[in-house]
Design an enzyme around this catalytic site. Structure first.
Site, PDB file in Angstrom:
ATOM      1  N   LYS A 186      -2.225  -3.951   1.155  1.00 35.40           N
ATOM      2  CA  LYS A 186      -2.352  -4.940   0.562  1.00 35.40           C
ATOM      3  C   LYS A 186      -2.495  -6.155   1.733  1.00 35.40           C
ATOM      4  O   LYS A 186      -2.131  -5.820   2.830  1.00 35.40           O
ATOM      5  CB  LYS A 186      -1.228  -5.603  -0.376  1.00 35.40           C
ATOM      6  CG  LYS A 186      -1.281  -4.532  -1.579  1.00 35.40           C
ATOM      7  CD  LYS A 186      -2.648  -4.497  -2.232  1.00 35.40           C
ATOM      8  CE  LYS A 186      -2.476  -4.107  -3.974  1.00 35.40           C
ATOM      9  NZ  LYS A 186      -2.314  -2.578  -3.934  1.00 35.40           N
TER      10      LYS A 186
HETATM   11  C1  LIG Z   1      -1.532  -2.117  -5.668  1.00 34.71           C
HETATM   12  C2  LIG Z   1      -1.810  -2.420  -6.871  1.00 34.71           C
HETATM   13  C3  LIG Z   1      -0.782  -2.300  -7.887  1.00 34.71           C
HETATM   14  C4  LIG Z   1       0.588  -1.478  -7.493  1.00 34.71           C
HETATM   15  O1  LIG Z   1       1.239  -1.788  -6.390  1.00 34.71           O
HETATM   16  P1  LIG Z   1       1.947  -0.681  -5.795  1.00 34.71           P
HETATM   17  O2  LIG Z   1       2.794  -1.605  -4.801  1.00 34.71           O
HETATM   18  O3  LIG Z   1       1.217   0.042  -4.826  1.00 34.71           O
HETATM   19  O4  LIG Z   1       2.813  -0.021  -6.732  1.00 34.71           O
HETATM   20  C5  LIG Z   1      -0.864  -3.045  -9.192  1.00 34.71           C
HETATM   21  N1  LIG Z   1      -2.090  -3.463  -9.575  1.00 34.71           N
HETATM   22  C6  LIG Z   1      -3.224  -3.663  -8.661  1.00 34.71           C
HETATM   23  C7  LIG Z   1      -4.260  -4.333  -9.146  1.00 34.71           C
HETATM   24  C8  LIG Z   1      -3.220  -3.016  -7.285  1.00 34.71           C
HETATM   25  O5  LIG Z   1      -4.197  -3.306  -6.582  1.00 34.71           O
END
Ligand SMILES: *Cc1c(COP(=O)(O)O)cnc(C)c1O
Length: 397
Positions: A186
């Site tokens: 992210k």
């Molecule tokens: C990455 C992501 C998640 C979940 O996040 P994690 O930290 O990987 O559990 C949820 N929704 C979206 C749209 C994402 O891109």
């Protein structure tokens, strides 16, 4: 988008402080921690930057969605409306609280289509969950109006959109609840981590208790705490929070880099008249983590995606065929392939996705190509990429 690209001394120094104190847990051990409360510090920094009254950190974005739903009292048999184009975590979280994920079409914003949402509302609907995929948002004004009309909760999955805004509000802080992810890919990362944002003190309190076995966190002695309700362990560790604390301070710099690189790539495609760009709703500012555009047909999109890959222009995605992000490949959801028990309410309540008509989503996602914007590209690499993309797409068109 990935914060891991620009990772170094500041993150190391934060983690070192935690290691030196020896307290890796966010709660308790007051005497040992040398005044280090990384999770609390990060929550304060996020609350300020995200303009949310309350922020509660948890172990992942998936956990944040789960905790957010639980904190609002979402329960077995309740329906949660979410888009066909998202990440599997969105429906996993819904299922994990026993609720029913109801998939709904996306439009040219690549997020929930408000008219399709209204059609999907039933007596059991409790939540509308827009997912701000690839850095840009749904038409939040229209969704909020639906929430008012039908008395529903607006929960933003802003895991991919930190730093974007809508009507001046940071994404994640516009709805009743918002979720962020700090996983490794992210815009900013903790390694693993997530956050629940809300202005509602009760939701916040519930989130805080629920993510730590239902502990009420009253008094200093963990052993003497009460449990007003059942919970689980979705805690973030101090090590992860420490990494995030270094990264949140760099967020605006990361966003500037993303915007600069995005703008150069977008400009290079602007005069290809057959290409159109993803629509950003009025009042919205994306976080520029992806450049998403539409080819005139699905076939041309597939050809363009292949040509970009063959020419070494990496990190361009064709979501229509993607296992993680688009409904077409979610047989495990459609067949409810859990390891354990799914309540009859979910079995009975789940729409038959094998027969669902998502032609409208396919119309948009089938023609979409999204290119990840990296932070670490040199000026020359961006220039080269812009030239290559424009040349390859011109050839395909
Ligand atoms: C990455 C992501 C998640 C979940 O996040 P994690 O930290 O990987 O559990 C949820 N929704 C979206 C749209 C994402 O891109």
């Amino acid at each position: 988008m990935p914060g891991f690209e620009l990772f170094g001394d500041k993150e190391r120094a934060q983690v070192q402080e935690v290691l030196d104190s020896g307290v890796l847990m966010r709660y308790g051990f007051d005497g040992m921690r040398n005044g280090h409360w990384k999770a609390i510090e990060l929550e304060k920094a996020l609350a300020k930057r995200m303009k949310a009254d309350h922020v509660h950190l948890v172990s992942s974005g998936t956990a944040a969605l789960t905790v957010a739903l639980a904190s609002a009292g979402i329960n077995a048999g309740d329906e949660v409306i979410l888009p066909t184009f998202t990440f599997v975590a969105s429906f996993e979280a819904v299922l994990s609280v026993g609720a029913v994920p109801v998939l709904v079409d996306v439009d040219d914003t690549l997020t929930l289509d408000p008219s399709a949402v209204e059609k999907a509302i039933t007596k059991r609907t409790k939540v509308i969950m827009p997912v701000h995929m690839c850095g840009s948002m749904a038409d939040l004004g229209a969704l909020k109006a639906l929430c008012h009309k039908y008395k529903l909760t607006l929960l933003e999955d802003a895991c991919q959109a930190i730093g974007g805004s809508y009507e001046g509000k940071p994404l994640g802080s516009y709805g009743d609840l918002g979720c962020l992810s700090f996983d490794y890919v992210k815009t900013i990362t903790c390694g693993e981590g997530g956050a629940v944002l809300t202005n509602d003190p009760d939701y916040y309190k519930n989130a805080d208790h629920y993510s730590d076995h239902g502990h009420d966190h009253i008094g200093k002695d963990r052993g003497a705490e009460n449990h007003p309700f059942l919970g689980y362990n979705y805690r973030i560790s101090e090590l992860h929070a420490a990494v995030g604390l270094a990264q949140i301070k760099r967020l605006d710099n990361f966003l500037d880099i993303q915007k600069k690189n995005y703008s150069i790539l977008r400009k290079s495609l602007q005069n290809l008249s057959d290409i159109t760009f993803r629509r950003v709703p009025e009042g919205g500012i994306e976080n520029y983590s992806f450049l998403s555009f539409y080819m005139p047909t699905q076939e041309l999109a597939q050809r363009a995606h292949k040509a970009l890959g063959d020419a070494g222009v990496d990190s361009c995605f064709y979501w229509y065929d993607n296992n993680w992000h688009y409904h077409r490949k979610w047989d495990h959801l459609k067949d409810l392939k859990g390891l354990g028990y799914f309540s009859n309410q979910i079995y009975d309540g789940l729409p038959n996705y094998h027969n669902s008509d998502f032609t409208k989503s396919d119309h948009w996602v089938g023609r979409t190509i999204s290119c990840l914007i990296k932070l670490g590209w040199t000026k020359n690499e961006v220039k080269q990429r812009a030239e290559n993309m424009s040349r390859i797409l011109r050839e395909v068109l």
